[in-house]
Design an enzyme around this catalytic site. Structure first.
Site, PDB file in Angstrom:
ATOM      1  N   GLY A  13      22.257  -7.866   3.332  1.00 14.83           N
ATOM      2  CA  GLY A  13      21.702  -6.666   3.951  1.00 14.83           C
ATOM      3  C   GLY A  13      22.052  -6.523   5.424  1.00 14.83           C
ATOM      4  O   GLY A  13      23.158  -6.861   5.868  1.00 14.83           O
ATOM      5  N   ASN A  82      15.251 -11.578  11.604  1.00 10.44           N
ATOM      6  CA  ASN A  82      15.576 -10.440  10.740  1.00 10.44           C
ATOM      7  C   ASN A  82      14.945 -10.566   9.347  1.00 10.44           C
ATOM      8  O   ASN A  82      14.728  -9.563   8.679  1.00 10.44           O
ATOM      9  CB  ASN A  82      17.107 -10.343  10.630  1.00 10.44           C
ATOM     10  CG  ASN A  82      17.545  -9.469   9.474  1.00 10.44           C
ATOM     11  OD1 ASN A  82      17.470  -8.240   9.553  1.00 10.44           O
ATOM     12  ND2 ASN A  82      17.975 -10.088   8.383  1.00 10.44           N
ATOM     13  N   ILE A  85      10.537  -9.042   3.871  1.00  6.02           N
ATOM     14  CA  ILE A  85      10.374  -8.647   2.469  1.00  6.02           C
ATOM     15  C   ILE A  85       9.447  -7.439   2.382  1.00  6.02           C
ATOM     16  O   ILE A  85       8.720  -7.138   3.336  1.00  6.02           O
ATOM     17  CB  ILE A  85       9.759  -9.797   1.618  1.00  6.02           C
ATOM     18  CG1 ILE A  85       8.378 -10.215   2.173  1.00  6.02           C
ATOM     19  CG2 ILE A  85      10.696 -10.989   1.573  1.00  6.02           C
ATOM     20  CD1 ILE A  85       7.604 -11.149   1.243  1.00  6.02           C
ATOM     21  N   GLN A 144       2.865   0.990   2.250  1.00  3.10           N
ATOM     22  CA  GLN A 144       3.332  -0.129   3.084  1.00  3.10           C
ATOM     23  C   GLN A 144       2.325  -0.530   4.169  1.00  3.10           C
ATOM     24  O   GLN A 144       2.711  -0.847   5.299  1.00  3.10           O
ATOM     25  CB  GLN A 144       4.669   0.222   3.734  1.00  3.10           C
ATOM     26  CG  GLN A 144       5.844   0.207   2.756  1.00  3.10           C
ATOM     27  CD  GLN A 144       7.168   0.056   3.455  1.00  3.10           C
ATOM     28  OE1 GLN A 144       7.445   0.759   4.425  1.00  3.10           O
ATOM     29  NE2 GLN A 144       7.990  -0.864   2.985  1.00  3.10           N
ATOM     30  N   TYR A 147       3.483  -4.043   5.161  1.00  3.58           N
ATOM     31  CA  TYR A 147       4.785  -4.074   5.850  1.00  3.58           C
ATOM     32  C   TYR A 147       4.703  -3.379   7.223  1.00  3.58           C
ATOM     33  O   TYR A 147       5.177  -3.914   8.236  1.00  3.58           O
ATOM     34  CB  TYR A 147       5.806  -3.375   4.953  1.00  3.58           C
ATOM     35  CG  TYR A 147       7.236  -3.369   5.415  1.00  3.58           C
ATOM     36  CD1 TYR A 147       8.090  -4.422   5.105  1.00  3.58           C
ATOM     37  CD2 TYR A 147       7.757  -2.290   6.120  1.00  3.58           C
ATOM     38  CE1 TYR A 147       9.423  -4.398   5.501  1.00  3.58           C
ATOM     39  CE2 TYR A 147       9.084  -2.256   6.516  1.00  3.58           C
ATOM     40  CZ  TYR A 147       9.915  -3.309   6.206  1.00  3.58           C
ATOM     41  OH  TYR A 147      11.238  -3.275   6.593  1.00  3.58           O
ATOM     42  N   GLY A 178      15.869   2.736  10.925  1.00  8.16           N
ATOM     43  CA  GLY A 178      15.328   3.675   9.947  1.00  8.16           C
ATOM     44  C   GLY A 178      15.752   3.226   8.564  1.00  8.16           C
ATOM     45  O   GLY A 178      15.882   2.021   8.297  1.00  8.16           O
TER      46      GLY A 178
HETATM   47  N1  CAA Z   1       5.140   9.559   0.006  1.00  5.61           N
HETATM   48  C1  CAA Z   1       4.267  10.278  -0.692  1.00  5.61           C
HETATM   49  N2  CAA Z   1       3.950  10.014  -1.946  1.00  5.61           N
HETATM   50  C2  CAA Z   1       4.528   8.956  -2.531  1.00  5.61           C
HETATM   51  C3  CAA Z   1       5.429   8.135  -1.841  1.00  5.61           C
HETATM   52  C4  CAA Z   1       5.740   8.484  -0.533  1.00  5.61           C
HETATM   53  N3  CAA Z   1       6.619   7.790   0.190  1.00  5.61           N
HETATM   54  N4  CAA Z   1       5.829   7.139  -2.668  1.00  5.61           N
HETATM   55  C5  CAA Z   1       5.179   7.349  -3.829  1.00  5.61           C
HETATM   56  N5  CAA Z   1       4.409   8.441  -3.742  1.00  5.61           N
HETATM   57  C6  CAA Z   1       3.577   9.029  -4.776  1.00  5.61           C
HETATM   58  C7  CAA Z   1       4.227   9.007  -6.119  1.00  5.61           C
HETATM   59  O1  CAA Z   1       5.088  10.120  -6.271  1.00  5.61           O
HETATM   60  C8  CAA Z   1       3.016   9.075  -7.032  1.00  5.61           C
HETATM   61  O2  CAA Z   1       2.520  10.384  -7.043  1.00  5.61           O
HETATM   62  P1  CAA Z   1       2.080  11.085  -8.424  1.00  5.61           P
HETATM   63  O3  CAA Z   1       1.006  10.226  -8.990  1.00  5.61           O
HETATM   64  O4  CAA Z   1       1.604  12.443  -7.987  1.00  5.61           O
HETATM   65  O5  CAA Z   1       3.326  11.117  -9.249  1.00  5.61           O
HETATM   66  C9  CAA Z   1       2.034   8.206  -6.264  1.00  5.61           C
HETATM   67  O6  CAA Z   1       2.428   8.226  -4.906  1.00  5.61           O
HETATM   68  C10 CAA Z   1       2.073   6.732  -6.609  1.00  5.61           C
HETATM   69  O7  CAA Z   1       1.783   6.611  -7.893  1.00  5.61           O
HETATM   70  P2  CAA Z   1       1.304   5.261  -8.537  1.00  5.61           P
HETATM   71  O8  CAA Z   1      -0.145   5.054  -8.281  1.00  5.61           O
HETATM   72  O9  CAA Z   1       1.784   5.270  -9.927  1.00  5.61           O
HETATM   73  O10 CAA Z   1       2.071   4.187  -7.655  1.00  5.61           O
HETATM   74  P3  CAA Z   1       2.601   2.793  -8.091  1.00  5.61           P
HETATM   75  O11 CAA Z   1       1.498   1.825  -8.119  1.00  5.61           O
HETATM   76  O12 CAA Z   1       3.482   2.915  -9.296  1.00  5.61           O
HETATM   77  O13 CAA Z   1       3.513   2.463  -6.836  1.00  5.61           O
HETATM   78  C11 CAA Z   1       5.294   2.822  -5.285  1.00  5.61           C
HETATM   79  C12 CAA Z   1       4.722   3.143  -6.660  1.00  5.61           C
HETATM   80  C13 CAA Z   1       5.376   1.306  -5.085  1.00  5.61           C
HETATM   81  C14 CAA Z   1       4.452   3.419  -4.212  1.00  5.61           C
HETATM   82  C15 CAA Z   1       6.717   3.421  -5.286  1.00  5.61           C
HETATM   83  O14 CAA Z   1       6.609   4.820  -5.422  1.00  5.61           O
HETATM   84  C16 CAA Z   1       7.494   3.113  -4.061  1.00  5.61           C
HETATM   85  O15 CAA Z   1       8.112   2.059  -3.997  1.00  5.61           O
HETATM   86  N6  CAA Z   1       7.513   4.036  -3.087  1.00  5.61           N
HETATM   87  C17 CAA Z   1       8.328   3.901  -1.907  1.00  5.61           C
HETATM   88  C18 CAA Z   1       7.616   3.206  -0.769  1.00  5.61           C
HETATM   89  C19 CAA Z   1       8.583   3.123   0.386  1.00  5.61           C
HETATM   90  O16 CAA Z   1       9.027   4.115   0.918  1.00  5.61           O
HETATM   91  N7  CAA Z   1       8.920   1.894   0.824  1.00  5.61           N
HETATM   92  C20 CAA Z   1       9.891   1.721   1.833  1.00  5.61           C
HETATM   93  C21 CAA Z   1      10.852   0.663   1.390  1.00  5.61           C
HETATM   94  S1  CAA Z   1      12.298   0.544   2.398  1.00  5.61           S
HETATM   95  C22 CAA Z   1      11.819  -0.369   3.716  1.00  5.61           C
HETATM   96  O17 CAA Z   1      10.726  -0.826   3.829  1.00  5.61           O
HETATM   97  C23 CAA Z   1      12.866  -0.605   4.756  1.00  5.61           C
HETATM   98  C24 CAA Z   1      12.466  -0.027   6.056  1.00  5.61           C
HETATM   99  O18 CAA Z   1      12.051  -0.791   6.944  1.00  5.61           O
HETATM  100  C25 CAA Z   1      12.643   1.394   6.320  1.00  5.61           C
END
Ligand code: CAA
Length: 240
Positions: A13, A82, A85, A144, A147, A178
């Site tokens: 990464g 760096n 998780i 998050q 995180y 970002g």
């Molecule tokens: N904003 C708004 N709504 C969101 C969302 C977000 N970012 N992510 C998920 N949702 C919504 C889903 O669409 C869902 O809505 P509906 O029920 O209306 O369909 C709801 O939230 C979540 O539903 P669940 O209760 O079923 O959630 P889950 O337990 O299955 O969890 C999740 C799902 C883990 C949240 C998954 O959607 C996910 O991984 N989301 C992304 C989170 C994210 O952006 N993480 C960043 C990772 S990258 C990183 O961290 C690097 C960095 O430094 C930038």
């Protein structure tokens, strides 16, 4: 003599891009990894950069690993914390285990990485501490809480270390990437990822090397007056 740089999580990464860039600029680089032996071996075969395996969440393992790196390569001049998780879950579903795993690795892991190196930097009157935080430490992020708390904590760490290290020639700074095209971001469900990209004014994910360039700038002698600061590299997303 080449400066020595340690990059935690440095074989994949963003970390891999940082390791490679520092090596290309003449640093002697050690990259750590936690578990993926195959990826680390492939990385060393591709780059010639030595990898070391330890868990940054353990102080004892970190101190022992750092002692080994310093015995192999020499005193560490540049440390890039760096390794990180995600254990994403909406707060009402987040388990104490998910909270502790992320805090232990992302936040305590920074303490464990920098603390054993710090006395040597003070003695030698030079050091560069660079912590890879995140846009999500600045703005928070759905699912998050764990995180984002650690990444906001990184900013407190570098601002405090900056005050302690300044007179000893040490700078401590953070970079807030970002959304960058890495496995971590690719693991976000596609629909959510597409909606995130829609919020980035530049209209694309960042490239790992765009973060590595920030690291090489902060590591340089010319960046000596930049201390306790945060470079945001996020395609303008923070400002929308
Ligand atoms: N904003 C708004 N709504 C969101 C969302 C977000 N970012 N992510 C998920 N949702 C919504 C889903 O669409 C869902 O809505 P509906 O029920 O209306 O369909 C709801 O939230 C979540 O539903 P669940 O209760 O079923 O959630 P889950 O337990 O299955 O969890 C999740 C799902 C883990 C949240 C998954 O959607 C996910 O991984 N989301 C992304 C989170 C994210 O952006 N993480 C960043 C990772 S990258 C990183 O961290 C690097 C960095 O430094 C930038």
């Amino acid at each position: 003599m080449a400066r020595i740089a340690l990059v935690t999580g440095g074989s994949r990464g963003i970390g891999a891009a940082i390791s490679k860039r520092l090596k290309s600029e003449g640093y002697e680089v050690a990259a750590t990894y936690a578990g993926n032996d195959d990826a680390a071996a492939a990385f060393t075969a591709e780059t010639g950069i030595k990898t070391y395996k330890w868990n940054v969440a353990s102080y004892e393992d970190s101190a022992a690993g750092i002692a080994k790196v310093e015995a192999d390569l020499g005193p560490i001049d540049v440390v890039v914390a760096n390794a990180g998780i995600t254990r994403d879950a909406p707060f009402h579903k987040m388990t104490p285990e998910q909270w502790h795993q992320v805090v232990d690795t992302n936040l305590t892991g920074v303490f464990n990485t920098v603390h054993p190196i710090w006395p040597g930097m003070r003695e030698r009157k030079f050091g560069r501490v660079i912590v890879i935080s995140s846009i999500n430490g600045q703005k928070g992020q759905f699912a998050q809480v764990n995180y984002a708390a650690t990444k906001a904590g990184d900013l407190g760490i570098v601002k405090s270390l900056a005050q302690e290290g300044a007179r000893a020639g040490i700078t401590a700074n953070a970079i807030c990437p970002g959304y960058i095209a890495t496995e971590m971001v690719m693991a976000v469900p596609e629909k959510v990822r597409e909606s995130i990209i829609g919020q980035i004014p530049t209209g694309r994910l960042g490239e790992p090397d765009e973060i590595a360039r920030c690291v090489s700038f902060l590591a340089s002698d010319e960046a000596g007056f930049i201390n306790g600061s945060t470079i945001s590299a996020n395609g303008g997303q923070f400002f929308v």
